[in-house]
Design a protein around this motif. Structure first.
Motif, PDB file in Angstrom:
ATOM      1  N   SER A   1       0.811  -1.214   0.000  1.00 37.41           N
ATOM      2  CA  SER A   1       0.000   0.000   0.000  1.00 37.41           C
ATOM      3  C   SER A   1       0.847   1.267   0.000  1.00 37.41           C
ATOM      4  O   SER A   1       1.792   1.399   0.770  1.00 37.41           O
ATOM      5  CB  SER A   1      -0.897   0.036   1.240  1.00 37.41           C
ATOM      6  N   GLY A   2       0.493   2.175  -0.885  1.00 36.94           N
ATOM      7  CA  GLY A   2       1.142   3.486  -0.906  1.00 36.94           C
ATOM      8  C   GLY A   2       2.548   3.471  -1.452  1.00 36.94           C
ATOM      9  O   GLY A   2       3.255   4.478  -1.387  1.00 36.94           O
ATOM     10  N   ARG A   3       3.018   2.321  -1.973  1.00 33.36           N
ATOM     11  CA  ARG A   3       4.397   2.239  -2.453  1.00 33.36           C
ATOM     12  C   ARG A   3       4.482   1.978  -3.962  1.00 33.36           C
ATOM     13  O   ARG A   3       5.545   2.050  -4.543  1.00 33.36           O
ATOM     14  CB  ARG A   3       5.140   1.101  -1.723  1.00 33.36           C
ATOM     15  N   VAL A   4       3.355   1.655  -4.589  1.00 33.43           N
ATOM     16  CA  VAL A   4       3.394   1.296  -6.000  1.00 33.43           C
ATOM     17  C   VAL A   4       2.962   2.477  -6.867  1.00 33.43           C
ATOM     18  O   VAL A   4       1.913   3.085  -6.625  1.00 33.43           O
ATOM     19  CB  VAL A   4       2.463   0.084  -6.282  1.00 33.43           C
ATOM     20  N   TYR A   5       3.795   2.822  -7.830  1.00 29.19           N
ATOM     21  CA  TYR A   5       3.522   3.958  -8.705  1.00 29.19           C
ATOM     22  C   TYR A   5       3.600   3.547 -10.171  1.00 29.19           C
ATOM     23  O   TYR A   5       4.254   2.568 -10.518  1.00 29.19           O
ATOM     24  CB  TYR A   5       4.544   5.069  -8.465  1.00 29.19           C
ATOM     25  N   CYS A   6       2.947   4.330 -11.014  1.00 40.83           N
ATOM     26  CA  CYS A   6       3.112   4.150 -12.446  1.00 40.83           C
ATOM     27  C   CYS A   6       4.478   4.714 -12.816  1.00 40.83           C
ATOM     28  O   CYS A   6       4.799   5.842 -12.471  1.00 40.83           O
ATOM     29  CB  CYS A   6       2.010   4.886 -13.213  1.00 40.83           C
ATOM     30  N   GLY A   7       5.299   3.926 -13.515  1.00 35.74           N
ATOM     31  CA  GLY A   7       6.640   4.378 -13.865  1.00 35.74           C
ATOM     32  C   GLY A   7       6.646   5.447 -14.942  1.00 35.74           C
ATOM     33  O   GLY A   7       7.605   6.196 -15.079  1.00 35.74           O
ATOM     34  N   THR A   8       5.572   5.551 -15.696  1.00 32.34           N
ATOM     35  CA  THR A   8       5.521   6.511 -16.798  1.00 32.34           C
ATOM     36  C   THR A   8       5.008   7.875 -16.344  1.00 32.34           C
ATOM     37  O   THR A   8       5.660   8.885 -16.562  1.00 32.34           O
ATOM     38  CB  THR A   8       4.618   5.978 -17.935  1.00 32.34           C
ATOM     39  N   CYS A   9       3.832   7.889 -15.708  1.00 32.51           N
ATOM     40  CA  CYS A   9       3.261   9.195 -15.351  1.00 32.51           C
ATOM     41  C   CYS A   9       3.446   9.534 -13.868  1.00 32.51           C
ATOM     42  O   CYS A   9       3.143  10.648 -13.452  1.00 32.51           O
ATOM     43  CB  CYS A   9       1.782   9.264 -15.733  1.00 32.51           C
ATOM     44  N   GLY A  10       3.954   8.589 -13.085  1.00 33.01           N
ATOM     45  CA  GLY A  10       4.264   8.894 -11.691  1.00 33.01           C
ATOM     46  C   GLY A  10       3.081   8.886 -10.743  1.00 33.01           C
ATOM     47  O   GLY A  10       3.213   9.187  -9.556  1.00 33.01           O
ATOM     48  N   THR A  11       1.902   8.531 -11.241  1.00 34.14           N
ATOM     49  CA  THR A  11       0.718   8.491 -10.385  1.00 34.14           C
ATOM     50  C   THR A  11       0.763   7.262  -9.478  1.00 34.14           C
ATOM     51  O   THR A  11       1.303   6.228  -9.866  1.00 34.14           O
ATOM     52  CB  THR A  11      -0.563   8.410 -11.244  1.00 34.14           C
ATOM     53  N   LEU A  12       0.208   7.405  -8.283  1.00 33.60           N
ATOM     54  CA  LEU A  12       0.095   6.276  -7.377  1.00 33.60           C
ATOM     55  C   LEU A  12      -0.765   5.204  -8.052  1.00 33.60           C
ATOM     56  O   LEU A  12      -1.887   5.477  -8.477  1.00 33.60           O
ATOM     57  CB  LEU A  12      -0.551   6.735  -6.068  1.00 33.60           C
ATOM     58  N   ALA A  13      -0.218   3.997  -8.183  1.00 34.06           N
ATOM     59  CA  ALA A  13      -0.968   2.930  -8.850  1.00 34.06           C
ATOM     60  C   ALA A  13      -2.163   2.521  -7.995  1.00 34.06           C
ATOM     61  O   ALA A  13      -2.135   2.649  -6.783  1.00 34.06           O
ATOM     62  CB  ALA A  13      -0.062   1.739  -9.093  1.00 34.06           C
TER      63      ALA A  13
END
Ligand SMILES: [Zn+2]
Length: 555
Positions: A331-343
Motif C-alpha cells: 500500500s502506498g508504495r506502487v507507482y506508475c513508472g511513466t506518469c508517476g501516479t500512485l498505482a
C-alpha cells in the motif's frame, strides 16, 4: 449626554513611551503597538471620525514613566489648558496618561472637570463627555488599575515558565500517556512501564500496517485501559469505586495522538501555545521557531527512526482514499513508472476466486497513459525476490566495509553529509534573501500587500522545511561521529531483515521507497537509503574491495 455638533473641541493628543513601564520588555510586537507613531496614528484615526474635535497640538513625553506627572510635556500641556488654548486631551489608553491611580484619578475626576477639559482614552472607550456621574467615572479607572496589576503578574508568571522550559523541565500540568512524573523530581518524566509497553505496541502495530481504527479496537478487545482510565487507575487512592462505571475507551483519535507525539522519542516540546495576554482566554499556536524544544529531555520509548517512519506512514494513509481501512503490504508504495501516479489496486472475483491487481489509474480511466497491469500476487513475489537479493548484496558489502578501516568510511559519510548540509544551507540563504527582497518590492509598490503576505508565507514555509532537512542531516552526522551509525544506522535496517521469508508490511515500509510499474510487467524497485547505498558502493569501488554494484532493477 449627546455630543453637540456645534461645539468644536480644540484637542491635544498626548503621547508617552517609557522603558521603565515595560513598554519594550516582552516582545517587539508590544513595543510596536505602543510606539509613539502608532499612538499618534490611533488618535488621528479616532479624531478623523469626530466632527466636533479638532486636533490643534501634540505633546510627547518620550522616555518618561507614567508613575508620576513630573513630565515636561505634560506640564506644558497643562499650561496650554489653563491658557484656554486647548479644552480636550486625547490619549491612546489610560496607561499612556498615567500609571498611578491616585494621581491619574485626581486629574480625571477633579482637575479636568474643574477646568472644563474633555478627556478621552481611545482604546479604553473612555470619554468624559459620556460619563456624567462620578460613579461611572470610576469604573474604567478601576479596570485600568486592575489591569496594570494583573499585567505584572501575568508577565512574571509567563517569564518564569519560559525560563523553566529552557532548562528542560516539564512544566505542563499534563503528563503524556506512557510517562510518569519522577517521584523525587516532579519536573522530570520517567517511563511508566505499563503504559510505555502499550505505546510500543501501538507504534509496532502501525508499522505492521494496522490503521488507528483497528489499533483502537484491538486495545479495547484486550481490555487495555484508555489513557484517561489509566490515569484514573494510578490515582486510585483518591477516587471512590463508583466513579469508574462509565469507562472511556480507546478511540482512533487517541491512538493518532500517541502516534504523532514526539515526546516518545525523548524530545520535550513546550510553549507551543500561548495566550495573547492574560485577558484573552483562548490560546493561539506560536510560530514553530518560538517553541521550546529540548532533545534527550527524558528517556525515549520509541526510537527516532521508528517515529519518523510512522509519520511517513501516517502521511501515506491520509493520501489514500478514505474508507479503505485495510492496508496491504505494498500500500502506498506502487507507482506508475511513466506518469508517476500512485498505482491503484483493483480487486475482482474470477470464477469464485478473489484476485487483485495493480494498474495505472490514468491508463484505465481515459487511456492517457499506456496500459500496464500486474497481479498483486506476482508483484509481491517479485518484490520479495528483489529484496532478498538486495539485502544479501548489501550485507556482503557491509562485510567488505568492516574489513576496511572504519575511520575512512566515517570520513566518507561525514563528507557526504557536509556536502548535503552545504547545499541545503545555500538554498536556505537564497530563501532568506528572497524573503527580504519581497519586502522591498512591497515598499516600492511592485507587489500588493496581499501578494506580499502570500509570498512571505511561502518563503517561511520553505525555510522551515529546509531547516528540518538540515536538522535531520546534522543528526545523522552526529550519529556517525558517535560511531553508532554503522552499527545501528540505516544498515541495521537491512540486517534486521536478512532472513526474509515473506513480504511483510514492515519490511516494505522499512526498506522500499517505491515500486514503479512499466508495461509488460516490468517493475523497478527503488530502495530507501539510495544516497547511502550509492555512497557505499562508490566507496567500496575506490577501495577496490568489491566490484559488485546493487542493481535494483529487474525485467
Ligand atoms: Zn501512468
Amino acid at each position: 449626554m449627546l455630543i453637540s455638533s456645534e461645539k468644536i473641541y480644540k484637542a491635544a493628543d498626548y503621547l508617552r513611551l517609557s522603558k521603565e513601564d515595560g513598554d519594550f520588555s516582552f516582545s517587539s510586537k508590544k513595543a510596536e503597538s505602543d510606539s509613539i507613531s502608532s499612538q499618534r496614528k490611533i488618535i488621528e484615526r479616532f479624531v478623523a471620525q469626530q466632527p466636533d474635535i479638532e486636533l490643534v497640538a501634540e505633546y510627547t513625553d518620550d522616555g518618561y514613566t507614567g508613575t508620576n506627572f513630573e513630565r515636561p510635556q505634560f506640564q506644558k500641556m497643562m499650561e496650554a489648558v489653563k491658557a484656554g488654548k486647548i479644552n480636550c486631551i486625547i490619549v491612546k489608553d489610560l496607561s499612556r496618561f498615567g500609571r498611578e491611580y491616585i494621581d491619574a484619578g485626581r486629574y480625571i475626576e477633579k482637575i479636568f472637570p474643574q477646568l472644563g477639559v474633555r478627556f478621552i482614552a481611545v482604546n479604553d472607550n473612555y470619554d468624559s463627555l459620556k460619563f456624567s456621574t462620578s460613579d461611572s467615572l470610576i469604573v474604567p479607572i478601576k479596570n485600568f488599575l486592575n489591569d496594570s496589576y494583573c499585567r505584572d503578574i501575568s508577565i512574571k508568571v509567563r517569564s518564569n515558565f519560559e525560563s523553566r522550559r529552557r532548562n528542560g523541565e516539564f512544566v505542563s500540568n499534563y503528563t503524556p500517556y506512557g510517562y510518569l512524573r519522577a517521584p523525587d523530581d516532579k519536573t522530570q518524566l520517567v517511563i511508566d512501564e505499563v503504559a510505555g509497553e502499550v505505546v510500543r505496541d501501538i507504534f509496532r502495530w502501525k508499522v505492521e500496517g494496522m490503521s488507528p481504527v483497528t489499533i483502537a479496537e484491538k486495545l479495547n478487545a484486550r481490555g487495555v485501559l484508555s489513557p484517561s482510565e489509566h490515569k484514573r487507575s494510578l490515582g486510585i487512592n483518591y477516587k471512590t469505586a463508583f466513579q469508574t462505571n462509565a469507562r472511556s475507551k480507546w478511540s482512533p483519535k487517541s491512538v493518532i495522538r500517541i502516534l504523532t507525539n514526539e515526546v516518545y522519542t525523548g524530545v520535550l516540546i513546550q510553549g507551543k501555545r500561548t495566550t495573547p495576554n492574560y485577558k484573552v482566554k483562548h490560546t493561539i499556536i506560536k510560530d514553530e521557531q518560538d517553541w521550546s524544544r529540548i532533545e534527550h529531555a527524558h528517556e525515549p520509548i520509541i526510537q527516532v527512526r521508528e517515529f519518523e517512519l510512522v509519520q511517513k506512514l501516517m502521511q501515506e494513509d491520509s493520501r489514500r482514499a478514505s474508507g479503505s481501512d485495510t492496508v496491504y503490504p505494498l500500500s502506498g508504495r506502487v507507482y506508475c513508472g511513466t506518469c508517476g501516479t500512485l498505482a491503484k489496486r483493483y480487486s475482482v472475483t474470477n470464477n469464485g476466486a478473489k484476485y487483485a491487481y495493480y494498474t495505472c489509474p490514468n491508463a484505465k480511466k481515459d487511456g492517457s497513459c499506456e496500459k500496464r497491469r500486474i497481479s498483486e500476487k506476482e508483484l509481491e513475489s517479485t518484490v520479495l525476490a528483489i529484496l532478498q537479493s538486495e539485502i544479501k548484496l548489501i550485507l556482503n558489502m557491509e562485510k567488505a566495509l568492516n574489513q576496511i578501516e572504519e575511520l575512512a568510511w566515517e570520513h566518507r559519510e561525514t563528507a557526504r553529509l557536509d556536502k548535503a548540509i552545504e547545499v541545503k544551507s545555500a538554498e536556505m540563504q537564497k530563501c532568506r534573501t528572497m524573503k527580504v527582497s519581497i519586502y522591498e518590492d512591497l515598499q516600492d509598490g511592485l507587489i500588493s500587500q496581499e501578494e506580499f503576505l502570500q509570498m512571505k508565507d511561502g518563503y517561511s514555509q520553505q525555510i522551515s522545511e529546509i531547516e528540518q532537512d538540515i536538522g535531520k542531516l546534522k543528526k545523522e552526522r552526529a550519529m556517525i561521529q558517535d560511531g553508532v551509525a554503522n552499527r545501528s544506522g540505516w544498515l541495521s535496517q537491512f540486517r534486521e531483515y536478512q532472513n526474509l521469508p515473506s513480504l511483510s508490511r514492515a519490511s516494505v515500509v522499512n526498506l522500499v521507497d517505491k515500486i514503479e510499474l512499466y508495461p509488460d510487467k516490468k517493475i523497478r524497485v527503488v530502495l530507501r537509503y539510495q544516497d547511502q547505498l550509492a555512497n557505499m558502493v562508490e566507496f567500496l569501488r575506490e577501495q577496490d574491495a568489491t566490484k559488485s554494484v546493487p542493481e535494483a532493477e529487474v525485467s
